[in-house]
Scaffold this active site. Structure first.
Site, PDB file in Angstrom:
ATOM      1  N   ALA A 212      -3.610   0.191  -4.714  1.00 38.59           N
ATOM      2  CA  ALA A 212      -2.744  -0.735  -5.470  1.00 38.59           C
ATOM      3  C   ALA A 212      -1.289  -0.660  -5.016  1.00 38.59           C
ATOM      4  CB  ALA A 212      -2.848  -0.422  -6.969  1.00 38.59           C
ATOM      5  N   CYS A 338       3.398   9.909   5.819  1.00 40.36           N
ATOM      6  CA  CYS A 338       2.693  11.191   5.762  1.00 40.36           C
ATOM      7  C   CYS A 338       3.103  12.119   6.889  1.00 40.36           C
ATOM      8  CB  CYS A 338       1.191  10.972   5.846  1.00 40.36           C
ATOM      9  SG  CYS A 338       0.705   9.341   5.408  1.00 40.36           S
TER      10      CYS A 338
END
Ligand SMILES: *Cc1c(COP(=O)(O)O)cnc(C)c1O
Length: 414
Positions: A212, A338
């Site tokens: 989402a 990341c």
């Protein structure tokens, strides 16, 4: 398109161009979620009273919305905490369920860590993994993929579009190949939602991961599409408990998050047709200005098959981290969120064949629903000025200006 309203005036001084790392919630998403924190706070699994029924009805509506975005059936949507979990569930779930059939899986070296590390984990448990290389634009060789499939192969996992370069894989072709060979096809479509067509039937997708917070919904919620027929995909659950989500993912549903994701999916589906060309026009404007203002700047990835909101550009002779520090008013990233915590150059760009220096000098600009033309122009001006300023101080750039071919220089260390 009308210029959307910003919700957070406090961060207005910083231009946000890191939509591939996360997006703000669309205000319509937040509005839709709010009543479910307070009045309608029920547990969607409570079958014995109105609070539960209200929550369940809203979850079902969200399920339909997310399914509609993929041209899937609502019963094929399994809620998760995001794409990392969806990727783990898809890959480990298939690996464990189909282990009798075979122990081989195929993926590519440019996948997100949530796929790569899951595959590595399974490799440690004795599975055979084929790590396909990619070409300069980030594509796998389809003949190499076909040749890698054996009678032991149970899964191919290739992302819809890459998070660092935006390169789009030819899903329909890959899906058709997998179907013909009787191998399941999983795609991590986290970056693709709302930015390109996704269709589980025409693209022959068996498993699809979505998140989402990459599509203007809240963080901490996502889903896995799991095909129900032709073929019926079965998964070993990774989370045991109350048997929610057809037994594939136990745990009380994140009702507010799911409702937000449903509304986010509805907006993506209904506005995609206008949003995609709008984003592409802004992205192209930014890219053209940067290339025109900065000699030797190069675009990474595949400019023809690319997500509309993203451009990844290398600025040779400039160190990416210095550049990012020099343009603090613009939120961009070098590589993915990341891996950018470490100062390692992006493994994705290195897989495309860039050397360490060039990978280090690369910036990903990812635009979104709330990006304005004024922001694009401001960012282009600032980046151009900063690159030229850094180059003016760079001995390497000076040598290049003097006509010296750096690849021929024999460096000595004193
Ligand atoms: C962001 C991202 C993920 C991880 O999603 P989360 O919902 O944050 O766990 C996985 N794959 C891709 C391609 C992504 O961009």
């Amino acid at each position: 398109m009308t210029e959307p309203v910003r919700t957070e005036p406090a961060i207005r001084e910083t231009v946000y161009m890191d939509y591939s790392a996360t997006t703000p919630c669309d205000p319509r998403v937040v509005q839709r979620m709010l009543p479910y924190f307070t009045q309608n706070f029920g547990n969607a699994a409570s079958r014995s009273h109105q609070f539960g029924w209200t929550a369940e009805a809203a979850v079902d509506q969200a399920r339909q919305e997310v399914a509609a975005l993929l041209h899937a059936h609502e019963k094929e949507i399994i809620w998760t905490s995001g794409s990392t979990e969806a990727n783990n569930l898809a890959i480990k779930g298939v690996a464990q369920m189909y282990r009798q059939k075979g122990n081989h899986m195929i993926t590519a070296v440019t996948e997100h860590k949530a796929v790569l590390d899951t595959m590595k984990h399974l490799e440690g448990e004795g599975f055979q993994i084929t790590w396909l290389p990619v070409d300069r634009k980030g594509h796998v060789d389809l003949e190499q993929l076909a040749a890698a499939i054996t009678d032991q192969t149970i899964l191919v996992s290739l992302m819809a579009a890459n998070n660092e370069t935006g390169t789009i894989h030819p899903l329909a072709t890959i899906g058709a190949l997998c179907k013909q060979k009787g191998v399941l096809f999983h795609t991590d479509a986290t970056q693709a939602t709302g930015k390109m067509e996704l269709n589980v039937d025409t693209q022959h997708l068996d498993l699809v991961s979505l998140s989402a917070h990459k599509m203007y919904g809240p963080k901490g919620v996502g889903c896995l599409y799991v095909r129900r027929k032709n073929p019926r995909v079965r998964l070993t659950a990774q989370m045991d408990g109350g048997g929610h989500e057809r037994g594939m993912r136990s745990g009380t549903l994140n009702v507010t998050g799911i409702i937000g994701m449903g509304e986010a999916a509805r907006i993506c589906r209904t506005e995609m047709a206008t949003e995609i060309p709008h984003l592409a026009a802004l992205r192209d404007r930014l890219q053209q200005r940067l290339l025109a203002g900065i000699p030797d700047a190069v675009v990474n990835g595949d400019e023809a098959a690319r997500l509309p909101h993203l451009t990844n550009i290398s600025f040779p002779y400039v160190e990416g981290e210095s550049l990012i520090m020099g343009i603090k008013e613009i939120a961009v990233s070098s590589g993915s969120a990341c891996t950018s915590a470490s100062l390692e150059p992006s493994y994705v760009l290195k897989s495309l064949g860039l050397n360490d220096e060039l990978a280090h000098s690369s910036i990903r600009f990812s635009l979104g629903r709330f990006t304005t033309t004024a922001e694009v122009d401001f960012a282009a001006d600032r980046v151009i000025a900063e690159v030229l300023r850094l180059r003016a101080m760079s001995p390497l750039w000076e040598m290049v200006q003097d006509g010296i071919d750096l690849s021929q220089v024999k460096w000595t260390v004193h």
